[in-house]
Design a protein around this motif. Structure first.
Motif, mmCIF file in Angstrom:
data_model
loop_
_atom_site.group_PDB
_atom_site.id
_atom_site.type_symbol
_atom_site.label_atom_id
_atom_site.label_comp_id
_atom_site.label_asym_id
_atom_site.label_seq_id
_atom_site.Cartn_x
_atom_site.Cartn_y
_atom_site.Cartn_z
ATOM 1 N N ARG A 167 -4.089 -1.872 11.517
ATOM 2 C CA ARG A 167 -3.966 -0.547 10.403
ATOM 3 C C ARG A 167 -4.474 0.770 11.153
ATOM 4 N N GLN A 199 0.919 3.097 4.056
ATOM 5 C CA GLN A 199 -0.127 2.994 3.435
ATOM 6 C C GLN A 199 -0.242 3.994 2.190
ATOM 7 N N ARG A 236 -0.346 4.962 8.701
ATOM 8 C CA ARG A 236 -0.783 5.759 7.567
ATOM 9 C C ARG A 236 0.362 6.110 6.483
#
Length: 731
Positions: free
Chosen positions: A429, A380, A377
């Protein structure tokens, strides 16, 4: 998969699509949301260059017109026109480069094909060779329903067989098979009845329904891919919308649809405001119609409600895992994208029950050295791309929450790559904080890149004890595990006692939500509340299922710590859940396996699926080189040997040229072809290299079996047997 990311996702068929009140718990402010999608630097520079070049073209055009108006010399005007044409050529060149960047190549095969034409080539081949076709085709079909033909059934069967071997057998899991029809009470407890929704809009004149997020997504993608004139800032805005699409509330989604002037695709009529639509197929159980039920939207609930019996079957020991393969159903608003979004689909789900205080895994060392694309994360949020990270490092640094979760991530990676998924187009992910449910410890999606972009095919989630707690409360049956102590232990227990009478008077219909939130508090939070109540008499308390703060007074809850002697520890196990969308995996496998190569004459392109023998629908074909009774008899002998060896195969004794027969089987992904060209020996051809070896008739079946079962490689066989070269045999 049922984490809040799952609940809010618009793209994953494994997921619940929950809306308010859970969505409101993570109120989304669009303007302030961090940039989750960083535009590729080459695209940004090309868009900026195109904008500057367009300004230069316009300025030079004005200059040409000014020269003509002023009656300038012909030579001066001609020079200005030549400069204008030069600028237009440069602009066209930039547009061509930008178009190549935004359209991209089609996920394998011929790089000149863009995504759309590549997808069409794959889809045409799959339908023509009957891998899958629209259901009820002679009645014009029904959106979101597909039939698998013979080769498609074989691929699916092989994928599921390998799933059972890789997970159920190797991990000693308990497999169950539960009904598709589920009583309403079960899905009420799990939250599906109230919150299993997608946001829908209607054509205000015709009543045709559309997925609201799909319309916004299509608008953004079309602008990005086809409108090369938009600025880099506008392109970044559209990509940002795509990145945060799942987080938009109904109001925010509606506002964006109005801002961009999005209308009904078929009629261009105005659209209604978005509103929630429950995706479950409702039915009634029994002739009276008094027992409501639903077609299950996932298989997992059947495992959860059977936990008590499975725990007993396993000798009352943890950890253990239960697995199920089965059909699930979802009444999609506007299904599309072939096998990626359908109304009936196959799920394979695992529920691994583990002590919440010990999430280590004895076999983690077996996968710790794997290194593959991961998308934490933090990367991202900062706009970085996925990067290769050793799994052991990800767990040791806390990027992955615990060893058991990490172990299953590693096992999923091995499963997918052994099926034939390209490891360079596979990433894991991590769910963002705003995607996570309050009870979840961590969650990762295995995403596979295909012509539709990155597709979520497997979810691996640490769901804590949420599901067992929910069914315990609704059913009144304790779904718990026990750890017996050798000696009694004196323990200090936190006791949270909501005063339901006071809470009922204050919160009325919301009393249950507040009670559940109070009882779910961790020790630190509860003791902080106790201290605040004692000093101030009241405290603000956030109830996530209501999506807001409520005022708790001292008279509404008693919090204390008591000492007790315990002979055993009773606890609700945590659940690690890998959930597989089989249809999605198979479609991505089709795309990753597909390529085209020129025929020998070079006048056409031939379709090939490079399926590994593990999943190939047919492992081997047997061809008599020519129509000859002796050769056909040898082919039948080999066929019988292949049948005894358990190798799926097909005999082709048509008079078609051997090259065309090879091409037909390559198009089905058959890895090996045995050609009978004598009574004593035959050739075996490998599909992708087109190399051939010569073996004795009696050896043919065993050689094919050894290679298809993985006991030998083609390279090993190639180095062992004589090679065969035939100028006339190839396509």
């Amino acid at each position: 998969m049922r984490l809040l990311s799952s609940l809010l996702s618009s793209t994953n068929p494994l997921r619940h699509h929950f809306t308010s009140p859970l969505r409101n718990a993570f109120s989304f402010q669009f303007r302030n949301f961090p940039r989750l999608f960083s535009m590729d630097s080459s695209e940004r520079s090309l868009r900026n260059a195109l904008s500057l070049k367009q300004l230069a073209v316009e300025a030079q055009g004005d200059a040409v017109r000014a020269l003509k108006a002023a009656g300038a010399a012909k030579a001066e005007i001609d020079a200005a026109i030549e400069a204008l044409n030069g600028l237009k050529i440069e602009k066209a060149s930039i547009e061509k480069q930008l178009h190549a960047v935004v359209s991209g190549a089609g996920g394998g095969g011929d790089g000149a094909l863009n995504r759309e034409s590549f997808r069409q080539a794959v889809g045409n081949t799959l339908e023509r060779r009957l891998f899958y076709i629209p259901s009820f085709k002679i009645y014009r079909g029904v959106a979101g329903l597909y039939d698998y033909g013979p080769p498609g059934c074989a691929v699916k069967s092989n994928v599921l067989a390998f799933w059972r071997q890789h997970f159920v057998l190797e991990e000693n899991m308990l497999e169950v098979d539960c009904p598709c029809v589920t009583p309403e009470v079960v899905l009420k407890a799990s939250g599906h009845v109230d919150k299993f929704t997608d946001l829908m809009v209607k054509d205000e004149k015709t009543g045709t329904c559309y997925r609201a997020d799909h319309l916004l997504k299509d608008f953004c993608n079309e602008k990005l891919q086809k409108d090369l004139s938009i600025s880099s800032e506008k392109a970044a805005e559209l990509k940002h919308i795509l990145a945060v699409l799942d987080d938009l509330s109904a109001d925010e989604l509606g506002a964006k649809i109005k801002e961009y002037g999005i209308t009904a695709p078929d009629t261009k009529n105005p659209l209604s405001d978005p509103y929630p639509f429950n995706l479950m197929f409702q039915t009634s159980i029994g002739p009276s119609g008094l027992l409501p039920g639903y077609m299950r939207p996932e298989t997992a609930q059947g495992i959860f409600v059977n936990f008590k019996d499975l725990y007993y079957y396993n000798g009352n020991k943890l950890p253990f895992a239960a697995a199920q393969i089965g059909q699930a159903f979802r009444n999609e608003i506007s299904p599309r994208q072939g096998l990626l979004r359908v109304r009936e689909f196959t799920l394979a789900e695992i529920e691994h029950f583990v002590d919440p205080e010990d999430k280590s895994h004895p076999k983690f060392a077996d996968v710790a050295n794997l290194e593959f694309l991961m998308f934490p994360r933090e990367d991202q949020m900062s706009g970085n791309s996925a990067r290769k990270i050793p799994l052991g490092e990800a767990v040791s640094k806390g990027t992955v929450n615990n060893e058991t979760l990490g172990y299953f991530i590693g096992r999923v990676y091995l499963f997918l790559t052994r099926l034939g998924i390209d490891k360079d187009r596979l990433r894991f992910r991590q769910h963002l904080a705003n995607e996570m449910a309050h009870y979840a410890a961590d969650c990762w999606d295995a995403e596979i890149e295909c012509s539709y972009g990155w597709i979520e095919c497997v979810g691996i989630a640490d769901r804590s004890a949420y599901d067992l707690h929910a069914h315990t409360e609704k059913s009144g049956v304790p779904l718990v595990a026990h750890e017996k102590f050798a000696e009694p232990r004196e323990v200090e227990k936190l006791v949270i006692a909501p005063v339901k009478k006071e809470l009922g008077l204050a919160f009325k219909g919301s009393q249950k939500n507040v009670v559940e939130a109070l009882e779910a508090m961790k020790e630190k939070e509860a003791l902080e509340m106790k201290a605040t109540l004692e000093s101030n008499g009241e405290v603000e308390f956030y109830v996530c299922t209501l999506g807001k703060n409520v005022l708790i007074k001292k008279s509404m809850v008693a919090i204390s710590k008591e000492k007790k002697k315990e002979h055993q520890r009773v606890f609700t196990p945590s659940v690690i859940e890998p959930s597989f969308g089989i249809g999605r995996i198979i479609y991505c496998l089709f795309e990753h396996s597909y390529y085209m190569r020129p025929s020998k004459a070079g006048d056409e392109h031939l379709n090939v699926f490079r399926f590994p023998p593990l999943v190939a629908p047919i492992k081997c074909t047997v061809f008599p080189l020519v129509q000859n009774q002796q050769y056909e008899q040898v082919a039948k002998v080999i066929s019988k040997s292949l049948t005894v060896a358990g190798i799926s195969h097909k005999i082709d004794i048509t008079g078609t040229s051997i090259g065309k027969r090879y091409a037909r089987t390559d198009e089905l992904g058959v890895p090996f072809a045995i050609t009978v060209d004598s009574a004593s020996s035959v050739t075996i051809r490998e599909r992708d290299s087109k190399d051939q070896i010569r073996v004795g008739v009696e050896e043919a079946a065993s050689v094919v079996k050894d290679v298809t079962d993985g006991f030998r490689t083609w390279e090993d066989v190639w180095s062992t047997f004589p090679h065969h070269v035939s100028a006339s045999a190839e396509d």
